[in-house]
Design a protein around this motif. Structure first.
Motif, PDB file in Angstrom:
ATOM      1  N   GLU A 223      -7.945   7.195   0.939  1.00  0.00           N
ATOM      2  CA  GLU A 223      -6.677   7.793   1.351  1.00  0.00           C
ATOM      3  C   GLU A 223      -6.824   8.443   2.725  1.00  0.00           C
ATOM      4  OE1 GLU A 223      -3.444  11.184  -0.204  1.00  0.00           O
ATOM      5  OE2 GLU A 223      -5.238  10.720  -1.391  1.00  0.00           O
TER       6      GLU A 223
ATOM      7  N   HIS B 241      -9.823  14.694  -5.798  1.00  0.00           N
ATOM      8  CA  HIS B 241     -10.613  13.791  -4.975  1.00  0.00           C
ATOM      9  C   HIS B 241     -12.108  14.066  -5.154  1.00  0.00           C
ATOM     10  CE1 HIS B 241      -6.727  13.362  -2.893  1.00  0.00           C
ATOM     11  NE2 HIS B 241      -7.191  12.186  -2.522  1.00  0.00           N
TER      12      HIS B 241
ATOM     13  N   SER C 115      -8.922  10.261  -7.721  1.00  0.00           N
ATOM     14  CA  SER C 115      -8.980   9.698  -6.385  1.00  0.00           C
ATOM     15  C   SER C 115     -10.384   9.810  -5.804  1.00  0.00           C
ATOM     16  CB  SER C 115      -7.962  10.391  -5.485  1.00  0.00           C
ATOM     17  OG  SER C 115      -6.645  10.197  -5.987  1.00  0.00           O
TER      18      SER C 115
ATOM     19  N   TYR D 239      -5.685   7.124  -5.810  1.00  0.00           N
ATOM     20  CA  TYR D 239      -5.810   6.704  -4.414  1.00  0.00           C
ATOM     21  C   TYR D 239      -7.305   6.667  -4.066  1.00  0.00           C
ATOM     22  CZ  TYR D 239      -0.872   8.229  -4.167  1.00  0.00           C
ATOM     23  OH  TYR D 239       0.472   8.410  -4.372  1.00  0.00           O
TER      24      TYR D 239
END
Length: 594
Positions: free
Chosen positions: A420, A355, A387, A417
């Motif tokens: 999220e 992320h 992500s 994602y």
């Protein structure tokens, strides 16, 4: 003894900024449009169902998304809801109201079939009772960082963050420039804001790839503990605003608490998930994150009143408990900059769940005007390794006016994602755009997500790829992904891919029933699969291929155990649905004391 905390009583004006993505998508969020590695939004594969829209992908990214439910000339302004509207339905002859949301609606209203709409108005920073703050200082300017992106700026930025922490908080100001960050950045103190000069001026690209699987490049978070466990003395019902315990002696008004229960074999069985929710058996889960607003020990059992009603029942035979929370972060923000962590394609596909930003154990926080951009360290103009923003174990958080796009790894294992949320409550995603991820907007992993609102969000070109060699893939929907996400709202939003809420069976370590009591309100475009456990709601659509019928062939079992069929009302009539935004209308009602 009765202790009560007064209501904030603050007014809030929620302005309507126009179509989702219309401004946020300008210049395609910074960078060239990727080549064939990121499929064109207008080129779905042959398996994609016809969503009923004239162009299944919607407009091109830099043209802005269509107005997600943006009304025609006769439809009310979505940004200025009347707290209830006239009896005819709204201020236009063609307007209509949902049978579940009449002019005299209250949170207690239930129809003859046991169906009702939760009050979603508590989502966001400070329960949306106050606007996002404009923190003015003290200011800790980042100094000594190379603004040309050639030298590592990690230490310079982290030093300014640490200086703010030592001073008890402040604004860490990162001026215009392109900044290369070879390490990871951590904000671990409350009242700290990381701010740029705007996403077109302040750009940060992360380059670390070693030991990054399951990690984030920028983390706002601090350890959190759950203590003082008290068993509930009585069952608590959905929409109930209080719980009962034997003793409140060590509790105080203003305490942050969680309410949860054990995932007992009985709980699993009554949801039809025996053999599916095996990863969670006998684990205690923190389902609701709340604040105590009143205590009353003059009654037996003693009563604890909460700031937000419960979303589902809590049962004593499932060891329902209240816990006092300590630690975590409060009043933290990330705003006005652009981020990227794209890398070489081979490397991105070798790592799972990387992320760019993580908010973990955060309450009353915000992410505002944050974009992704094409990284100088990446390939083919891609923005993100995997992500984007991840909100975990948090509540009362707003993610606003942000654009995340072009993920490299959009394969299995939790990748691609863009926005999220996991195990979090009362989170507001508003006026956000996700483009060319795998699941652009997603609730993921474990029990405990409820009260989340996606308002005027736009999802473009979601694609699920088999592997790095796959240039096309299949449609990747924005969706509820795991373990009974309950009472969440997708409101006045657009998709040229789709949304899903269904029984995912054994996928993702036994996700099973992914959704319960969630509402899709005034959606435009794409495909919507709504097969929710118990009741689910689809109210007002335009050019949406709604799939909620429980009959027919069910190869994957996505409909299994989801009776009754979800409530569907107003197909093709989204533009004349009143109010255009359920969240905004409920908020106006609550703040007005209706």
């Amino acid at each position: 003894m009765v202790r009560v905390v007064p209501c904030l009583g603050l007014a809030l004006c929620l302005a309507c900024p126009g179509p989702p993505g219309a401004d946020a998508g300008a210049a395609d969020a910074a960078g060239p449009r990727p080549d064939a590695g990121a499929p064109d939004a207008g080129a779905p594969d042959a398996a994609e169902p016809d969503a009923g829209a004239p162009d299944a992908a919607g407009p091109r990214p830099d043209a802005g998304a269509p107005d997600a439910g943006a009304p025609d000339a006769g439809t009310p302004d979505a940004g200025a809801p009347d707290a209830g509207g006239p009896d005819a339905g709204g201020p236009c002859p063609a307007c209509w109201r949902s049978s579940l949301y009449p002019d005299n609606w209250t949170p207690a209203l239930t129809d003859d079939e046991g169906r009702f709409l939760h009050d979603f108005s508590y989502a966001g920073y400070r329960r949306s009772e106050a606007p996002l703050p404009d923190v003015t200082g003290p200011v800790f300017a980042v100094t000594g960082a190379d603004p040309l992106g050639t030298a590592d700026a990690t230490l310079a930025i982290q030093d300014a963050i640490d200086d703010a922490a030592a001073a008890g908080g402040g604004v860490v100001l990162l001026g215009p420039g392109l900044y290369r960050v070879e390490g990871r950045l951590t904000v671990s103190s409350s009242h700290t804001v990381l701010r740029g000069a705007g996403p077109d001026q302040t750009r940060v690209y992360f380059t670390q790839t070693a030991n990054m699987a399951g990690q984030s490049h920028l983390r706002f978070g601090a350890a959190q503990t759950y203590g003082g466990a008290r068993p509930l003395a009585a069952d608590a019902a959905p929409r109930q605003g209080f719980v009962e315990v034997a003793d409140v002696a060590d509790l105080s008004v203003g305490d942050e608490v969680t309410l949860g229960h054990v995932i007992t074999p009985g709980f699993i069985a009554r949801h039809g998930m025996t053999g599916t929710w095996v990863a969670f058996v006998d684990q205690t889960k923190h389902i609701y994150r709340r604040v105590i607003v009143a205590l009353d020990d003059t009654v037996t059992p003693a009563r604890v009143t909460l700031d937000v009603p419960l979303r589902d029942e809590l049962r004593t035979d499932e060891q329902a408990q209240l816990f006092v929370v300590s630690g975590g972060l409060a009043e933290v923000g990330l705003e006005d900059l652009a981020l990227s962590n794209a890398t070489a394609d081979d490397v991105a596909w070798s790592l799972d769940r990387v992320h760019a930003v993580r908010f973990e154990n955060v309450r009353d926080g915000w992410i505002k005007n944050v974009h992704s951009f094409a990284s100088p360290a990446g390939e083919d103009g891609m923005h993100l390794q995997s992500s984007g923003v991840y909100v975990l174990d948090s509540h009362r958080v707003t993610v606003a006016d942000s654009v995340l796009a072009y993920a490299q790894n959009r394969g299995g294992g939790g990748n691609g994602y863009l926005f999220e949320v996991s195990r979090s409550n009362e989170v507001l995603f508003v006026d956000d755009v996700g483009r060319a991820g795998r699941h652009n907007f997603i609730q993921n992993w474990d029990f405990g997500t409820s009260g989340v609102v996606w308002l005027r969000c736009a999802s473009h070109a979601g694609r699920s790829l088999i592997a790095q060699w796959d240039p096309i893939g299949t449609v990747g929907t924005s969706e509820f992904h795991h373990s009974l996400a309950t009472a969440n709202l997708i409101d006045q939003s657009f998709a040229d891919d789709g949304w899903a809420a269904l029984n995912r069976q054994d996928y993702s370590s036994g996700a099973g029933h992914s959704a319960h009591e969630n509402v899709f309100w005034n959606l435009t475009g794409g495909v919507l699969e709504s097969y929710q456990y118990g009741h689910g709601y689809v109210i007002g659509t335009l050019d949406v291929n709604v799939q909620a019928d429980l009959g027919g062939f069910d190869l994957t079992g996505k409909k299994q155990g989801t009776e009754p069929a979800d409530f569907v009302e107003g197909e093709g009539q989204g533009p004349s649905l009143w109010p255009a935004s359920l969240f905004e209308d409920q908020l106006a009602r609550r703040l007005a004391g209706d």
